[in-house]
Design a protein around this motif. Structure first.
Motif, PDB file in Angstrom:
ATOM      1  N   ILE A 267       0.847  -1.205   0.000  1.00 56.74           N
ATOM      2  CA  ILE A 267       0.000   0.000   0.000  1.00 56.74           C
ATOM      3  C   ILE A 267       0.879   1.251   0.000  1.00 56.74           C
ATOM      4  CG2 ILE A 267      -1.663   1.344   1.359  1.00 56.74           C
ATOM      5  CD1 ILE A 267      -2.747  -1.381   2.376  1.00 56.74           C
ATOM      6  N   TYR A 268       1.889   1.238   0.844  1.00 58.74           N
ATOM      7  CA  TYR A 268       2.798   2.384   0.935  1.00 58.74           C
ATOM      8  C   TYR A 268       3.586   2.569  -0.364  1.00 58.74           C
ATOM      9  CZ  TYR A 268       6.065   5.618   3.195  1.00 58.74           C
ATOM     10  OH  TYR A 268       6.808   6.718   3.542  1.00 58.74           O
ATOM     11  N   PHE A 269       3.940   1.462  -1.018  1.00 57.08           N
ATOM     12  CA  PHE A 269       4.651   1.509  -2.294  1.00 57.08           C
ATOM     13  C   PHE A 269       3.872   2.355  -3.303  1.00 57.08           C
ATOM     14  CE2 PHE A 269       5.552   0.122  -6.576  1.00 57.08           C
ATOM     15  CZ  PHE A 269       6.926  -0.095  -6.606  1.00 57.08           C
ATOM     16  N   GLY A 270       2.555   2.123  -3.394  1.00 51.56           N
ATOM     17  CA  GLY A 270       1.743   2.857  -4.357  1.00 51.56           C
ATOM     18  C   GLY A 270       1.709   4.343  -4.070  1.00 51.56           C
ATOM     19  N   PHE A 271       1.562   4.716  -2.796  1.00 58.92           N
ATOM     20  CA  PHE A 271       1.552   6.127  -2.438  1.00 58.92           C
ATOM     21  C   PHE A 271       2.890   6.807  -2.762  1.00 58.92           C
ATOM     22  CE2 PHE A 271      -2.001   5.058   0.548  1.00 58.92           C
ATOM     23  CZ  PHE A 271      -2.916   5.957   0.032  1.00 58.92           C
ATOM     24  N   ILE A 272       3.983   6.126  -2.411  1.00 61.79           N
ATOM     25  CA  ILE A 272       5.292   6.744  -2.599  1.00 61.79           C
ATOM     26  C   ILE A 272       5.668   6.795  -4.071  1.00 61.79           C
ATOM     27  CG2 ILE A 272       7.741   6.576  -2.001  1.00 61.79           C
ATOM     28  CD1 ILE A 272       5.843   7.519   0.217  1.00 61.79           C
ATOM     29  N   TYR A 273       5.168   5.836  -4.870  1.00 66.58           N
ATOM     30  CA  TYR A 273       5.408   5.907  -6.311  1.00 66.58           C
ATOM     31  C   TYR A 273       4.825   7.208  -6.866  1.00 66.58           C
ATOM     32  CZ  TYR A 273       6.154   4.251 -11.064  1.00 66.58           C
ATOM     33  OH  TYR A 273       6.603   4.121 -12.354  1.00 66.58           O
ATOM     34  N   GLY A 274       3.609   7.541  -6.420  1.00 70.26           N
ATOM     35  CA  GLY A 274       3.002   8.792  -6.866  1.00 70.26           C
ATOM     36  C   GLY A 274       3.717  10.007  -6.319  1.00 70.26           C
ATOM     37  N   LEU A 275       4.103   9.956  -5.047  1.00 70.38           N
ATOM     38  CA  LEU A 275       4.750  11.093  -4.403  1.00 70.38           C
ATOM     39  C   LEU A 275       6.043  11.480  -5.104  1.00 70.38           C
ATOM     40  CD1 LEU A 275       5.003  13.101  -2.022  1.00 70.38           C
ATOM     41  CD2 LEU A 275       6.160  11.276  -0.760  1.00 70.38           C
ATOM     42  N   TYR A 276       6.903  10.486  -5.374  1.00 65.71           N
ATOM     43  CA  TYR A 276       8.210  10.819  -5.935  1.00 65.71           C
ATOM     44  C   TYR A 276       8.175  11.063  -7.436  1.00 65.71           C
ATOM     45  CZ  TYR A 276      10.586  10.413  -1.549  1.00 65.71           C
ATOM     46  OH  TYR A 276      11.005  10.648  -0.264  1.00 65.71           O
ATOM     47  N   THR A 277       7.163  10.574  -8.122  1.00 63.80           N
ATOM     48  CA  THR A 277       6.993  10.984  -9.512  1.00 63.80           C
ATOM     49  C   THR A 277       6.712  12.481  -9.561  1.00 63.80           C
ATOM     50  OG1 THR A 277       6.157   8.810 -10.172  1.00 63.80           O
ATOM     51  CG2 THR A 277       5.695  10.653 -11.645  1.00 63.80           C
ATOM     52  N   LEU A 278       5.829  12.944  -8.664  1.00 63.34           N
ATOM     53  CA  LEU A 278       5.562  14.379  -8.597  1.00 63.34           C
ATOM     54  C   LEU A 278       6.798  15.149  -8.149  1.00 63.34           C
ATOM     55  CD1 LEU A 278       2.006  14.676  -6.961  1.00 63.34           C
ATOM     56  CD2 LEU A 278       2.620  14.715  -9.378  1.00 63.34           C
ATOM     57  N   ALA A 279       7.477  14.651  -7.115  1.00 65.06           N
ATOM     58  CA  ALA A 279       8.609  15.378  -6.544  1.00 65.06           C
ATOM     59  C   ALA A 279       9.719  15.588  -7.566  1.00 65.06           C
ATOM     60  CB  ALA A 279       9.148  14.628  -5.325  1.00 65.06           C
ATOM     61  N   PHE A 280      10.049  14.545  -8.328  1.00 63.72           N
ATOM     62  CA  PHE A 280      11.193  14.633  -9.227  1.00 63.72           C
ATOM     63  C   PHE A 280      10.854  15.143 -10.624  1.00 63.72           C
ATOM     64  CE2 PHE A 280      12.984  11.268  -6.305  1.00 63.72           C
ATOM     65  CZ  PHE A 280      13.924  12.112  -5.743  1.00 63.72           C
ATOM     66  N   PHE A 281       9.583  15.047 -11.026  1.00 62.15           N
ATOM     67  CA  PHE A 281       9.259  15.437 -12.397  1.00 62.15           C
ATOM     68  C   PHE A 281       8.303  16.621 -12.512  1.00 62.15           C
ATOM     69  CE2 PHE A 281      11.196  11.398 -13.323  1.00 62.15           C
ATOM     70  CZ  PHE A 281      11.843  11.642 -14.533  1.00 62.15           C
ATOM     71  N   LEU A 282       7.758  17.128 -11.407  1.00 61.93           N
ATOM     72  CA  LEU A 282       6.907  18.306 -11.506  1.00 61.93           C
ATOM     73  C   LEU A 282       7.663  19.513 -12.064  1.00 61.93           C
ATOM     74  CD1 LEU A 282       4.217  19.702 -11.176  1.00 61.93           C
ATOM     75  CD2 LEU A 282       4.715  20.019  -8.738  1.00 61.93           C
ATOM     76  N   PRO A 283       8.903  19.793 -11.610  1.00 56.83           N
ATOM     77  CA  PRO A 283       9.647  20.893 -12.241  1.00 56.83           C
ATOM     78  C   PRO A 283       9.869  20.673 -13.732  1.00 56.83           C
ATOM     79  CG  PRO A 283      10.650  20.312 -10.140  1.00 56.83           C
ATOM     80  CD  PRO A 283       9.640  19.231 -10.451  1.00 56.83           C
ATOM     81  N   THR A 284      10.064  19.414 -14.138  1.00 56.58           N
ATOM     82  CA  THR A 284      10.238  19.107 -15.557  1.00 56.58           C
ATOM     83  C   THR A 284       8.939  19.353 -16.323  1.00 56.58           C
ATOM     84  OG1 THR A 284      11.919  17.441 -15.062  1.00 56.58           O
ATOM     85  CG2 THR A 284      10.852  17.293 -17.216  1.00 56.58           C
ATOM     86  N   ILE A 285       7.807  18.944 -15.735  1.00 59.70           N
ATOM     87  CA  ILE A 285       6.502  19.169 -16.373  1.00 59.70           C
ATOM     88  C   ILE A 285       6.252  20.666 -16.541  1.00 59.70           C
ATOM     89  CG2 ILE A 285       4.006  18.941 -16.047  1.00 59.70           C
ATOM     90  CD1 ILE A 285       4.595  16.280 -14.585  1.00 59.70           C
ATOM     91  N   ILE A 286       6.598  21.440 -15.514  1.00 59.11           N
ATOM     92  CA  ILE A 286       6.425  22.894 -15.593  1.00 59.11           C
ATOM     93  C   ILE A 286       7.338  23.482 -16.666  1.00 59.11           C
ATOM     94  CG2 ILE A 286       6.770  25.058 -14.324  1.00 59.11           C
ATOM     95  CD1 ILE A 286       5.876  23.470 -11.802  1.00 59.11           C
TER      96      ILE A 286
END
Length: 460
Positions: A267-286
């Motif tokens: 369960i935690y794996f799924g949450f953290i997969y989403g969290l770190y995709t946002l953390a590391f790629f949100l600046p790239t998306i912007i």
């Protein structure tokens, strides 16, 4: 003294004790977490703002160097948390923080992809055990009925890292060449790494190991906390066996053979997969917005835009944790946010403007942060002592596997699709949907109680 007046006095003592713990310990440990998350995610600010170009990185190389942090972290996660249980939180958390601060500063001088990867690996080793150690530390101070709200306050540090840290990182990067000729992204690494060393040294003198050592508690408050925590521990599986809390091997066995621990790990794996995709790629998306929508952002503007999704996330985290603290943590506090995040991530792909895209990402961030502090009340409901240290570390290890997989898989998919993020975001949605379904299955099986006060019944 009548029974009623005695109960009222005990209630007053309890409120006073929890208030002091909340005001004296939680903000400081949250500050440590703030610096921790800022240092591990600083690469996300540096990458699209000069580092990738200066070091000649592909998206996959950037993703791998970001994710390899978690390989080092995973290797020492459980041993580090067992060491914390043995040597005490004050010494061990301070040691971890000073060590990672030294490594974080070294990123200022990185010259190649190879050096970057090795430093990220070393940073993971240095940080290993901090987060589960902080969760365990706070659980040793707060009885379970107050834990959801306390962990909610602690977890506020993570979205606030982006709300406050992203603009700070952007501002530091504007000082290109202003400090010994360092590029802006190098100066940023120096600026966010040095505070870890300073705060780590302060932590050694500031943090008491247990309520017995807290001079700022009255005798009544100290006795109430000690008695409440001891009574609670006596009802848990670790205390019942008499083994898990005293011997490392028995504790490890208790954690590694507990089916709920493994389900919670996924369960935690799924949450953290989403969290770190946002953390590391949100600046790239912007950064991609500039080409997609023909707009131009400065470094400070990019930092401010990066912070936008985390402002509502911090508010939602606080409100949901407050509600969970009042009525008791229920399955819906974890499963519903997971489902919401699973839906909102793909929706961001079909938004026709930067504003709508950021709005969808904000919903995803709200979903993740609404669930995480409530999630962490679950394992400490049925594990105690060394078994709790091992169980929390095992769950966090799986989360950090997601931390490694998310940036690398996202970068690899992005490279394979000529920079298109659509498939990568569908993978994020699938990971969070898995968390939702597993949480519902755990509740349906009777392994999670959805009563008014307790999420997980002890003794299962």
């Amino acid at each position: 003294m009548t029974t009623t007046s005695f109960e009222e006095s005990q209630s007053d003592v309890a409120k006073s004790a929890i208030k002091k713990v909340t005001t004296r310990l939680v903000p400081f440990v949250a500050l440590m977490f703030f610096i921790n998350y800022l240092d591990r995610s600083a690469i996300s600010f540096a990458g699209p703002n000069g580092m990738e170009a200066d070091l000649g990185l592909t998206a996959a190389q950037y993703g791998l160097s970001a994710g390899i942090f978690f390989v080092g972290y995973i290797l020492l996660e459980v041993p580090s948390n067992m060491a914390l249980h043995r040597f005490g939180a004050r010494v061990w958390l301070a040691r971890i923080m000073v060590t990672w601060g030294i490594v974080a500063v070294l990123f200022t001088f990185v010259q190649s992809y190879t050096q970057l990867s090795w430093l990220r690996f070393a940073l993971g080793i240095a940080e290993a055990g901090f987060f589960p150690g902080a969760i365990l530390y706070l659980s040793l101070w707060v009885p379970s009925r107050y834990r959801a709200r306390t962990l909610g306050f602690f977890y506020l540090a993570q979205p606030l890292t982006n709300v406050i840290g992203a603009p700070i990182a952007g501002w530091l990067m504007t000082h290109d060449g202003a400090f010994f000729g360092l590029e802006g992204w190098r100066f940023m690494f120096l600026g966010v790494g040095a505070p870890a060393v300073i705060v780590g040294l302060i932590a050694f003198f500031y943090l008491p190991d247990s309520p017995k050592q807290a001079k700022w508690l009255t005798d009544d408050e100290r006795n109430w906390l000690t008695t409440a925590l001891a009574t609670e521990a006596a009802t848990k599986e670790g205390a019942e066996s008499g083994k898990e809390s005293g011997h490392s091997l028995d504790a490890l066995k208790a954690a590694f053979t507990n089916g709920r621990v493994w389900v919670l790990s996924l369960i935690y794996f799924g949450f953290i997969y989403g969290l770190y995709t946002l953390a590391f790629f949100l600046p790239t998306i912007i950064g991609d917005f500039q080409e997609q929508y023909d707009v131009k952002f400065g470094l400070v503007e990019k930092g401010l835009i990066t912070a936008i999704p985390y402002v509502p996330a911090a508010i939602v985290l606080y409100l949901v944790s407050r509600h969970a603290g009042r009525v008791g943590v229920r399955t819906i506090h974890i499963a519903l946010p997971a489902f919401t995040g699973a839906v909102s991530v793909p929706l961001a792909l079909f938004a026709g403007s930067p504003q709508l895209t950021i709005a969808c990402i904000a919903v995803t961030a709200c979903s993740i942060f609404a669930a995480l502090p409530n999630f962490w009340t679950v394992p400490t409901q049925f594990l105690t002592g060394a078994a709790a240290a091992a169980g929390i570390a095992l769950i966090n290890t799986w989360g950090n596997l997601a931390g490694f997989a998310a940036p690398y898989v996202t970068g690899w998919i992005r490279d394979a699709n000529d920079g298109d993020m659509k498939l990568a975001m569908f993978v994020v949605g699938a990971a969070m949907l898995m968390s939702c379904l597993l949480m519902l299955a755990l509740a349906r099986s009777g392994r999670v109680e959805t009563s008014d006060r307790v999420e997980v019944p002890v003794g299962h």
